[in-house]
Design a protein around this motif. Sequence first.
Motif, mmCIF file in Angstrom:
data_model
loop_
_atom_site.group_PDB
_atom_site.id
_atom_site.type_symbol
_atom_site.label_atom_id
_atom_site.label_comp_id
_atom_site.label_asym_id
_atom_site.label_seq_id
_atom_site.Cartn_x
_atom_site.Cartn_y
_atom_site.Cartn_z
ATOM 1 N N ILE A 54 0.838 -1.198 0.000
ATOM 2 C CA ILE A 54 0.000 0.000 0.000
ATOM 3 C C ILE A 54 0.879 1.256 0.000
ATOM 4 O O ILE A 54 0.631 2.200 -0.753
ATOM 5 N N VAL A 55 1.913 1.261 0.818
ATOM 6 C CA VAL A 55 2.820 2.419 0.872
ATOM 7 C C VAL A 55 3.511 2.618 -0.474
ATOM 8 O O VAL A 55 3.610 3.750 -0.961
ATOM 9 N N TRP A 56 3.974 1.547 -1.103
ATOM 10 C CA TRP A 56 4.607 1.670 -2.419
ATOM 11 C C TRP A 56 3.626 2.211 -3.445
ATOM 12 O O TRP A 56 3.995 3.026 -4.299
ATOM 13 N N ALA A 57 2.382 1.778 -3.374
ATOM 14 C CA ALA A 57 1.376 2.310 -4.301
ATOM 15 C C ALA A 57 1.203 3.802 -4.102
ATOM 16 O O ALA A 57 1.073 4.558 -5.082
ATOM 17 N N TRP A 58 1.218 4.276 -2.854
ATOM 18 C CA TRP A 58 1.118 5.707 -2.591
ATOM 19 C C TRP A 58 2.316 6.451 -3.163
ATOM 20 O O TRP A 58 2.175 7.535 -3.727
ATOM 21 N N ILE A 59 3.502 5.883 -3.005
ATOM 22 C CA ILE A 59 4.715 6.543 -3.485
ATOM 23 C C ILE A 59 4.701 6.661 -5.007
ATOM 24 O O ILE A 59 5.081 7.688 -5.564
ATOM 25 N N PHE A 60 4.258 5.613 -5.695
ATOM 26 C CA PHE A 60 4.260 5.631 -7.157
ATOM 27 C C PHE A 60 3.096 6.424 -7.744
ATOM 28 O O PHE A 60 3.150 6.836 -8.899
ATOM 29 N N THR A 61 2.051 6.667 -6.980
ATOM 30 C CA THR A 61 0.889 7.380 -7.498
ATOM 31 C C THR A 61 1.222 8.819 -7.879
ATOM 32 O O THR A 61 0.785 9.299 -8.922
ATOM 33 N N ILE A 62 1.989 9.507 -7.070
ATOM 34 C CA ILE A 62 2.285 10.920 -7.319
ATOM 35 C C ILE A 62 3.074 11.111 -8.619
ATOM 36 O O ILE A 62 2.659 11.881 -9.480
ATOM 37 N N PRO A 63 4.194 10.401 -8.830
ATOM 38 C CA PRO A 63 4.889 10.590 -10.106
ATOM 39 C C PRO A 63 4.077 10.095 -11.304
ATOM 40 O O PRO A 63 4.153 10.689 -12.395
ATOM 41 N N ALA A 64 3.296 9.042 -11.132
ATOM 42 C CA ALA A 64 2.474 8.550 -12.246
ATOM 43 C C ALA A 64 1.417 9.584 -12.626
ATOM 44 O O ALA A 64 1.172 9.830 -13.812
ATOM 45 N N ALA A 65 0.786 10.201 -11.629
ATOM 46 C CA ALA A 65 -0.202 11.242 -11.906
ATOM 47 C C ALA A 65 0.454 12.455 -12.566
ATOM 48 O O ALA A 65 -0.110 13.050 -13.490
ATOM 49 N N ALA A 66 1.654 12.803 -12.129
ATOM 50 C CA ALA A 66 2.380 13.921 -12.747
ATOM 51 C C ALA A 66 2.709 13.613 -14.207
ATOM 52 O O ALA A 66 2.570 14.478 -15.075
ATOM 53 N N ALA A 67 3.138 12.398 -14.468
ATOM 54 C CA ALA A 67 3.464 12.014 -15.850
ATOM 55 C C ALA A 67 2.223 12.050 -16.735
ATOM 56 O O ALA A 67 2.273 12.550 -17.874
ATOM 57 N N MET A 68 1.106 11.549 -16.243
ATOM 58 C CA MET A 68 -0.129 11.568 -17.030
ATOM 59 C C MET A 68 -0.597 13.003 -17.271
ATOM 60 O O MET A 68 -1.075 13.333 -18.358
ATOM 61 N N ALA A 69 -0.464 13.861 -16.280
ATOM 62 C CA ALA A 69 -0.836 15.269 -16.458
ATOM 63 C C ALA A 69 0.053 15.934 -17.510
ATOM 64 O O ALA A 69 -0.431 16.709 -18.342
ATOM 65 N N ALA A 70 1.340 15.614 -17.496
ATOM 66 C CA ALA A 70 2.256 16.176 -18.490
ATOM 67 C C ALA A 70 1.885 15.705 -19.896
ATOM 68 O O ALA A 70 1.893 16.500 -20.847
ATOM 69 N N VAL A 71 1.544 14.426 -20.025
ATOM 70 C CA VAL A 71 1.142 13.893 -21.336
ATOM 71 C C VAL A 71 -0.132 14.583 -21.822
ATOM 72 O O VAL A 71 -0.228 14.987 -22.986
ATOM 73 N N CYS A 72 -1.103 14.748 -20.943
ATOM 74 C CA CYS A 72 -2.358 15.414 -21.323
ATOM 75 C C CYS A 72 -2.112 16.872 -21.693
ATOM 76 O O CYS A 72 -2.694 17.390 -22.655
ATOM 77 N N TYR A 73 -1.252 17.540 -20.953
ATOM 78 C CA TYR A 73 -0.920 18.933 -21.248
ATOM 79 C C TYR A 73 -0.244 19.039 -22.606
ATOM 80 O O TYR A 73 -0.571 19.895 -23.422
ATOM 81 N N TRP A 74 0.707 18.154 -22.882
ATOM 82 C CA TRP A 74 1.404 18.120 -24.155
ATOM 83 C C TRP A 74 0.431 17.830 -25.288
ATOM 84 O O TRP A 74 0.474 18.465 -26.333
ATOM 85 N N ALA A 75 -0.487 16.861 -25.079
ATOM 86 C CA ALA A 75 -1.465 16.507 -26.097
ATOM 87 C C ALA A 75 -2.423 17.668 -26.382
ATOM 88 O O ALA A 75 -2.875 17.833 -27.520
ATOM 89 N N SER A 76 -2.701 18.464 -25.378
ATOM 90 C CA SER A 76 -3.609 19.602 -25.595
ATOM 91 C C SER A 76 -2.999 20.618 -26.567
ATOM 92 O O SER A 76 -3.732 21.248 -27.318
ATOM 93 N N PHE A 77 -1.685 20.771 -26.566
ATOM 94 C CA PHE A 77 -1.030 21.677 -27.524
ATOM 95 C C PHE A 77 -1.067 21.108 -28.932
ATOM 96 O O PHE A 77 -1.182 21.846 -29.893
ATOM 97 N N ILE A 78 -0.943 19.810 -29.048
ATOM 98 C CA ILE A 78 -0.954 19.179 -30.367
ATOM 99 C C ILE A 78 -2.355 19.223 -30.970
ATOM 100 O O ILE A 78 -2.524 19.487 -32.170
ATOM 101 N N LEU A 79 -3.360 18.988 -30.150
ATOM 102 C CA LEU A 79 -4.738 18.928 -30.655
ATOM 103 C C LEU A 79 -5.328 20.306 -30.949
ATOM 104 O O LEU A 79 -6.244 20.430 -31.742
ATOM 105 N N TYR A 80 -4.823 21.345 -30.278
ATOM 106 C CA TYR A 80 -5.380 22.682 -30.492
ATOM 107 C C TYR A 80 -4.356 23.560 -31.091
ATOM 108 O O TYR A 80 -3.651 24.217 -31.074
#
Length: 98
Positions: free
Chosen positions: A72-98
């Motif tokens: 459970i603790v490892w899942a918490w630790i990995f959640t923050i960087p994974a969420a940051a990476a997904m947000a970066a991908v979505c942000y990058w994709a928003s520039f490509i799509l618009y």
Amino acid sequence: GGWRIVQTMGQRITKLKPVGGFCAETGGAITLFLATAMGIPVSTTHTITGAIVGVGSVQRASAVRWGVAGNIVWAWIFTIPAAAAMAAVCYWASFILY
């Protein structure tokens, strides 16, 4: 997913009896009230998980399945960087799509 979480918290980390569940919920609630009063942001899930581990460890240290708690603790630790990476991908994709 809700029942799985309840089962993990109440049966897989440690075997909770009603009095242990009451103590974990009360301890978690007091912790949340104090943190809120001091303006400290806390996760309710982290708080109750810590309270359940605390109840189990008071019985005896071997009552807690430390492997499950560690996962459970490892899942918490990995959640923050994974969420940051997904947000970066979505942000990058928003520039490509618009």
